[in-house]
Design a protein around this motif. Structure first.
Motif, mmCIF file in Angstrom:
data_model
loop_
_atom_site.group_PDB
_atom_site.id
_atom_site.type_symbol
_atom_site.label_atom_id
_atom_site.label_comp_id
_atom_site.label_asym_id
_atom_site.label_seq_id
_atom_site.Cartn_x
_atom_site.Cartn_y
_atom_site.Cartn_z
ATOM 1 N N LEU A 149 -46.120 -13.093 -17.042
ATOM 2 C CA LEU A 149 -46.410 -12.678 -15.677
ATOM 3 C C LEU A 149 -47.860 -12.978 -15.320
ATOM 4 C CD1 LEU A 149 -44.698 -9.150 -15.667
ATOM 5 C CD2 LEU A 149 -43.724 -11.317 -14.859
ATOM 6 N N GLU A 150 -48.104 -13.225 -14.047
ATOM 7 C CA GLU A 150 -49.465 -13.432 -13.573
ATOM 8 C C GLU A 150 -50.157 -12.079 -13.414
ATOM 9 O OE1 GLU A 150 -50.944 -16.186 -13.231
ATOM 10 O OE2 GLU A 150 -49.342 -17.701 -13.159
ATOM 11 N N PRO A 151 -51.385 -11.933 -13.933
ATOM 12 C CA PRO A 151 -52.105 -10.660 -13.785
ATOM 13 C C PRO A 151 -52.333 -10.321 -12.315
ATOM 14 C CG PRO A 151 -53.177 -12.088 -15.404
ATOM 15 C CD PRO A 151 -52.151 -12.931 -14.704
ATOM 16 N N ARG A 152 -52.430 -9.010 -12.035
ATOM 17 C CA ARG A 152 -52.681 -8.553 -10.668
ATOM 18 C C ARG A 152 -54.006 -7.806 -10.543
ATOM 19 N NH1 ARG A 152 -48.814 -8.441 -6.911
ATOM 20 N NH2 ARG A 152 -49.565 -6.466 -6.044
ATOM 21 N N GLY A 153 -54.485 -7.241 -11.610
ATOM 22 C CA GLY A 153 -55.726 -6.471 -11.571
ATOM 23 C C GLY A 153 -55.732 -5.481 -12.713
ATOM 24 N N ASP A 189 -34.063 0.507 -16.560
ATOM 25 C CA ASP A 189 -35.127 1.494 -16.479
ATOM 26 C C ASP A 189 -35.782 1.341 -15.117
ATOM 27 O OD1 ASP A 189 -38.096 2.394 -16.791
ATOM 28 O OD2 ASP A 189 -37.020 3.352 -18.456
ATOM 29 N N ALA A 190 -35.577 2.308 -14.254
ATOM 30 C CA ALA A 190 -36.034 2.202 -12.880
ATOM 31 C C ALA A 190 -37.549 2.091 -12.792
ATOM 32 C CB ALA A 190 -35.538 3.411 -12.076
ATOM 33 N N ALA A 191 -38.264 2.874 -13.605
ATOM 34 C CA ALA A 191 -39.724 2.844 -13.542
ATOM 35 C C ALA A 191 -40.261 1.479 -13.956
ATOM 36 C CB ALA A 191 -40.302 3.943 -14.430
ATOM 37 N N LEU A 192 -39.659 0.883 -14.986
ATOM 38 C CA LEU A 192 -40.114 -0.430 -15.422
ATOM 39 C C LEU A 192 -39.781 -1.486 -14.372
ATOM 40 C CD1 LEU A 192 -41.373 -2.288 -17.504
ATOM 41 C CD2 LEU A 192 -39.150 -2.430 -18.638
ATOM 42 N N ASN A 193 -38.586 -1.429 -13.822
ATOM 43 C CA ASN A 193 -38.221 -2.393 -12.786
ATOM 44 C C ASN A 193 -39.170 -2.296 -11.592
ATOM 45 O OD1 ASN A 193 -36.073 -3.256 -14.324
ATOM 46 N ND2 ASN A 193 -34.593 -1.909 -13.316
ATOM 47 N N GLU A 194 -39.522 -1.074 -11.236
ATOM 48 C CA GLU A 194 -40.453 -0.873 -10.118
ATOM 49 C C GLU A 194 -41.830 -1.427 -10.457
ATOM 50 O OE1 GLU A 194 -42.373 2.793 -7.471
ATOM 51 O OE2 GLU A 194 -40.730 3.184 -8.880
ATOM 52 N N ALA A 195 -42.279 -1.204 -11.709
ATOM 53 C CA ALA A 195 -43.594 -1.692 -12.114
ATOM 54 C C ALA A 195 -43.639 -3.213 -12.168
ATOM 55 C CB ALA A 195 -43.961 -1.104 -13.478
ATOM 56 N N LEU A 196 -42.529 -3.839 -12.559
ATOM 57 C CA LEU A 196 -42.491 -5.299 -12.681
ATOM 58 C C LEU A 196 -42.329 -5.997 -11.338
ATOM 59 C CD1 LEU A 196 -40.132 -5.675 -15.793
ATOM 60 C CD2 LEU A 196 -42.577 -6.195 -15.722
ATOM 61 N N PRO A 206 -43.746 -6.254 -8.362
ATOM 62 C CA PRO A 206 -44.777 -6.993 -7.616
ATOM 63 C C PRO A 206 -45.297 -8.241 -8.331
ATOM 64 C CG PRO A 206 -45.341 -4.650 -7.844
ATOM 65 C CD PRO A 206 -44.248 -4.936 -8.816
ATOM 66 N N TYR A 207 -44.927 -8.440 -9.570
ATOM 67 C CA TYR A 207 -45.530 -9.495 -10.367
ATOM 68 C C TYR A 207 -44.814 -10.832 -10.173
ATOM 69 C CZ TYR A 207 -48.537 -6.217 -12.834
ATOM 70 O OH TYR A 207 -49.490 -5.291 -13.145
ATOM 71 N N SER A 208 -45.597 -11.899 -10.263
ATOM 72 C CA SER A 208 -45.049 -13.257 -10.226
ATOM 73 C C SER A 208 -44.911 -13.771 -11.647
ATOM 74 C CB SER A 208 -45.975 -14.183 -9.429
ATOM 75 O OG SER A 208 -46.112 -13.728 -8.095
ATOM 76 N N ALA A 209 -43.799 -14.445 -11.918
ATOM 77 C CA ALA A 209 -43.540 -14.953 -13.262
ATOM 78 C C ALA A 209 -44.230 -16.285 -13.487
ATOM 79 C CB ALA A 209 -42.040 -15.105 -13.476
ATOM 80 N N THR A 210 -44.671 -16.485 -14.729
ATOM 81 C CA THR A 210 -45.129 -17.805 -15.152
ATOM 82 C C THR A 210 -43.918 -18.584 -15.647
ATOM 83 O OG1 THR A 210 -45.637 -16.936 -17.349
ATOM 84 C CG2 THR A 210 -47.426 -16.971 -15.756
ATOM 85 N N ASP A 211 -44.144 -19.769 -16.137
ATOM 86 C CA ASP A 211 -43.040 -20.643 -16.535
ATOM 87 C C ASP A 211 -42.289 -20.069 -17.738
ATOM 88 O OD1 ASP A 211 -41.301 -22.740 -16.907
ATOM 89 O OD2 ASP A 211 -42.777 -24.019 -17.890
ATOM 90 N N THR A 244 -52.973 -2.271 -16.399
ATOM 91 C CA THR A 244 -53.034 -1.202 -17.396
ATOM 92 C C THR A 244 -51.887 -0.218 -17.205
ATOM 93 O OG1 THR A 244 -55.447 -1.396 -17.565
ATOM 94 C CG2 THR A 244 -54.463 0.663 -18.327
ATOM 95 N N ALA A 245 -51.585 0.105 -15.948
ATOM 96 C CA ALA A 245 -50.460 0.999 -15.678
ATOM 97 C C ALA A 245 -49.141 0.382 -16.146
ATOM 98 C CB ALA A 245 -50.406 1.318 -14.182
ATOM 99 N N LEU A 246 -48.983 -0.929 -15.961
ATOM 100 C CA LEU A 246 -47.769 -1.598 -16.416
ATOM 101 C C LEU A 246 -47.630 -1.497 -17.938
ATOM 102 C CD1 LEU A 246 -45.295 -3.412 -15.987
ATOM 103 C CD2 LEU A 246 -46.830 -5.389 -16.115
ATOM 104 N N ILE A 247 -48.730 -1.652 -18.650
ATOM 105 C CA ILE A 247 -48.680 -1.520 -20.107
ATOM 106 C C ILE A 247 -48.156 -0.140 -20.495
ATOM 107 C CG2 ILE A 247 -50.076 -1.392 -22.214
ATOM 108 C CD1 ILE A 247 -51.886 -3.543 -21.018
#
Length: 465
Positions: free
Chosen positions: A348-352, A390-397, A399-404, A357-360
């Motif tokens: 995934l591409e980092p967002r900030g 897992d709803a919380a994980l799906n929600e956290a993921l 906004p992220y853009s995937a890499t190849d 850190t929250a995603l981790i």
């Protein structure tokens, strides 16, 4: 001496010889009963112009240790002190290894060839200076897996079986013997500096700082008041990144003593290592680590503590305040490295920093609740795939853009891993039938995974000479 078969990038550069009078002792390799080539890492050899060596010359240079052309005149067993499980030990040094060649790689980095199991030295104490063949096989597996997972690691360059029967108290004996050669970006340890500090060798300490600044380049730090402070800031950056790389790989080194810390930030010296079978911060690799000092979750703190010991040694040259300031950068540097490497392994591409850190935290919670380890988790969620409900994980993921993640590896039934049962299964046919096919198949599979992972994250402060 016959000419060395080489490609255009064999560039000998034995810079450590400028320090040879005080950094090590001239030694000779053991005269082994036989030399049987078991592993040659031609991928690594190509990087330093040695892949064209014939097997006969390979055995001569890496089994009998005939000097490479225009290189070091002979092996040098390095001297160092160190904290071993937080107890200071001044009676250390290369007890079953030595450095015997240096050269530049294609990027101009200074690389060392060093050994493990090459015979006794003045620092062997009661040891026989040897290495078991199983220990060498384990190091192949560890270094290949770590390299694929983006860890800045030494590479297992060569393994040669030596025809001796070794007796060990912690594995079935007698057992077969080997000599291993590793390709590393230096062999200067925190313990190397600790020895100079303990002996109050100020001139030598200044020379070693200059050597490290010249040969392990990093961020410039132009405002640092002293070369030792510039070097220490670079080293703290590299160590924070190494600690993060272990955590993201799910790797437990096992023996993070200060004499096992390479100031280049490169992980090396693999003994009782393990990979996590599940997400468990208290998981330990060494059976003798009764207090869990180097447990998986305590590795970042252990590496930070070792950085502090280097700061103490550097007080030989400079006042404490700028060293403390540099040391205090470690927690933030570690968290930055964690997010960068975690997102890389997730694809995934980092967002900030805050959001990453929250995603981790969410990912860790899922691993604990699901009772799974990092290998399965990262494989399933590569590029934001929703393999677990897992709803919380799906929600956290979301906004992220995937890499190849188009490599065919991501369509396999499951991930490559390196759990202890598989290590034993790879070793068994070697021990019983001299069948190396499982090892070679595993290395090929690991390298395929490394290709799928894509371009490796650069260590913090990375630069080339």
């Amino acid at each position: 001496m016959p000419a060395l078969p080489q490609d255009a990038i064999y560039r000998p550069s034995s810079r450590i010889m400028a320090l040879a009078d005080w950094i090590g002792d001239t030694v000779k390799a053991a005269d082994f009963p036989e030399t049987r080539l078991r592993w040659r890492n031609d991928r690594a050899a190509r990087e330093v112009g040695l892949a064209d060596l014939s097997d006969a010359d390979w055995l001569r240079h890496f089994g009998r240790f005939a000097p490479l052309p225009d290189n070091m005149p002979g092996p040098l067993a390095l001297r160092y002190h160190g904290h071993q499980f937080r107890v200071y030990n001044p009676d250390l040094g290369d007890g079953r290894g030595f450095t015997f060649a240096q050269m530049l790689d294609a990027d101009g980095r200074l690389m060392d060839l060093g050994t493990k199991g090459s015979g006794q030295t003045p620092w062997s104490r009661a040891g026989d200076g040897r290495l078991t063949l199983k220990g060498a096989v384990r190091e192949i597996l560890a270094t290949e897996m770590l390299e694929a997972l983006g860890v800045n690691t030494s590479r297992t360059f060569s393994v040669i079986e030596t025809g001796e029967s070794l007796f060990r108290g912690d594995e079935p004996s007698p057992t077969r013997s080997a000599v291993l050669v590793r390709l590393s970006h230096g062999h200067i340890r925190i313990g190397t500096f600790q020895r100079l500090g303990a002996l109050q060798l100020e001139d030598e300490m200044a020379q070693l700082v200059a050597y490290c600044l010249a040969n392990f380049p990093g961020a410039d730090f132009p405002d640092a008041p002293h070369p030792a402070v510039r070097f220490f800031n670079q080293m703290v950056e590299r160590m924070a990144d190494m600690a993060a790389s272990y955590m993201v790989a799910g790797f437990v080194h096992g023996v993070l003593n200060s004499d096992n810390m390479n100031v280049s930030g490169e992980s090396f010296d693999y003994g009782p290592w393990r990979w996590l079978p599940k997400w468990e911060p208290g998981f330990t690799a060494a059976y003798f680590d009764h207090a869990g000092l180097y447990a998986y979750g305590r590795q970042p703190e252990a590496i930070h503590w070792n950085c502090g010991q280097l700061a103490v040694a550097l007080r030989t040259l400079v006042e404490a305040a700028p060293l403390i300031e540099a040391l205090n950068r470690y927690p933030e540097l570690y968290q930055q490295a964690m997010t960068r490497r975690w997102l890389w392994r997730l694809g995934l591409e980092p967002r900030g920093l805050e959001e990453d850190t929250a995603l981790i935290g969410v990912c860790e919670k899922v691993m604990v609740e699901q009772g799974i380890g990092p290998d399965a988790f990262f494989f399933a969620h590569r590029g934001g795939r929703e393999a677990f409900v897992d709803a919380a994980l799906n929600e956290a993921l979301a906004p992220y853009s995937a890499t190849d993640s188009s490599h065919a590896y991501w369509s396999d039934e499951g991930p490559q891993s390196m759990l202890i049962d598989e290590v034993e299964a790879i070793w068994q046919p070697i021990a019983e039938k001299d069948d190396w096919s499982a090892l070679h198949a595993k290395v090929a599979a690991i390298r395929r995974m490394g290709e799928a992972m894509g371009k490796k994250p650069l260590p913090m402060g990375h630069a080339v000479a």
